[in-house]
Design an enzyme around this catalytic site. Structure first.
Site, PDB file in Angstrom:
ATOM      1  N   GLU A 134     -11.047   5.638   4.978  1.00  0.00           N
ATOM      2  CA  GLU A 134     -10.808   6.189   6.196  1.00  0.00           C
ATOM      3  C   GLU A 134     -11.502   6.948   6.494  1.00  0.00           C
ATOM      4  OE1 GLU A 134      -7.674   7.213   6.346  1.00  0.00           O
ATOM      5  OE2 GLU A 134      -6.515   6.398   3.843  1.00  0.00           O
ATOM      6  N   TYR A 186       0.107  -0.881  -0.069  1.00  0.00           N
ATOM      7  CA  TYR A 186      -0.492  -0.052   0.260  1.00  0.00           C
ATOM      8  C   TYR A 186       0.939   1.370   0.122  1.00  0.00           C
ATOM      9  CZ  TYR A 186      -3.301   4.181   2.075  1.00  0.00           C
ATOM     10  OH  TYR A 186      -3.984   5.167   1.347  1.00  0.00           O
ATOM     11  N   TRP A 195      -4.507   1.827  10.848  1.00  0.00           N
ATOM     12  CA  TRP A 195      -4.639   1.659   9.053  1.00  0.00           C
ATOM     13  C   TRP A 195      -4.390  -0.246   8.332  1.00  0.00           C
ATOM     14  CZ3 TRP A 195      -7.651   3.492   5.356  1.00  0.00           C
ATOM     15  CH2 TRP A 195      -6.893   3.091   4.391  1.00  0.00           C
TER      16      TRP A 195
END
Length: 187
Positions: free
Chosen positions: A43, A21, A51
Site C-alpha cells: 500500500e 484480488y 493498484w
C-alpha cells in the site's frame, strides 16, 4: 447462459489478477503479522500509482523484500538498499524503500517487546467495520479513524503511512469492508 457476478465497479476488470484480488482478498480479514507487513509495504508503494501496477509486481516485491519477513528486512544494509534501487521488478523509490526497511525495524522492536501489529490495530478497530456504500464514489479515501491510526503509527516510528495509505491498508486487510452493498464478494 452464464450469469454475471455482481462486483464492486473496480472489481469488474478484465485483468484476472485484479479480479481475483477483489474477489478473494480485498476486504477479507487477515491479521497475520507477515500479511500485515506485506500489505503495508504494498500500500505504501502504491501511493501515487495504480493498484494494478502493484499487483503485477507483487511477486517481485515478495522476492525483493525477503518474502516480507520483517526479521530479514529489518537487517537490510546499505548494499541491500542499493540493490533494491537497481531492481526493475519493483517501484524504485528511495523514500518508499527506506520506509519499508524502517517499518520492518519498528515491527521487530515491537515483537521483541511482545507487541504485535495485530494488537496495535485491534486497539483502534476491535471489530471489522462493515460499510454498506451503494456506489464507489461514496467510499472515502480516508476517514477520521484512518487519520487517528496514521498519527499513532507515525508516533511509533512508521514512515509513509498517511491517512489515505492507512485507509487503503485497513481495507486491504479486512479491518474495513468497503465492498459495495450489492457486491457478491462482501463476505
Amino acid at each position: 447462459m452464464k450469469q454475471e457476478l455482481t462486483r464492486c465497479t473496480w472489481g469488474n476488470n478484465s485483468d484476472e489478477l485484479y479480479r481475483n484480488y477483489h474477489d478473494h482478498e480485498w476486504g477479507k480479514l487477515n491479521l497475520d503479522e507477515k500479511y500485515l507487513y506485506e500489505m503495508l509495504v504494498l500500500e505504501s508503494f502504491q501511493s501515487g500509482l495504480t493498484w494494478a501496477t502493484i499487483l503485477h509486481k507483487r511477486e517481485n516485491f515478495r522476492q525483493a523484500f525477503a518474502g516480507f519477513d520483517v526479521e530479514k528486512v529489518a537487517q537490510f544494509t546499505q548494499a541491500d538498499f542499493e540493490q533494491l534501487m537497481q531492481n526493475s521488478g519493483i517501484i524504485r523509490n528511495r523514500l518508499k524503500i527506506r520506509a519499508a526497511i524502517n517499518n520492518a525495524q519498528v515491527l521487530v522492536k515491537w515483537h521483541q517487546a511482545d507487541k504485535t501489529f495485530r494488537d496495535f490495530l485491534l486497539k483502534y478497530i476491535p471489530q471489522p467495520l462493515d460499510n454498506h456504500y451503494q456506489k464507489m464514489s461514496d467510499v472515502p479515501a480516508s476517514t477520521p479513524l484512518s487519520t487517528k491510526v496514521s498519527k499513532a503509527m507515525k508516533q511509533e516510528g512508521f514512515k509513509f503511512v498517511g491517512p489515505v495509505t492507512v485507509y487503503s491498508f485497513l481495507q486491504a486487510v479486512g479491518l474495513v469492508n468497503d465492498h459495495l452493498a450489492n457486491c457478491q464478494f462482501r463476505n
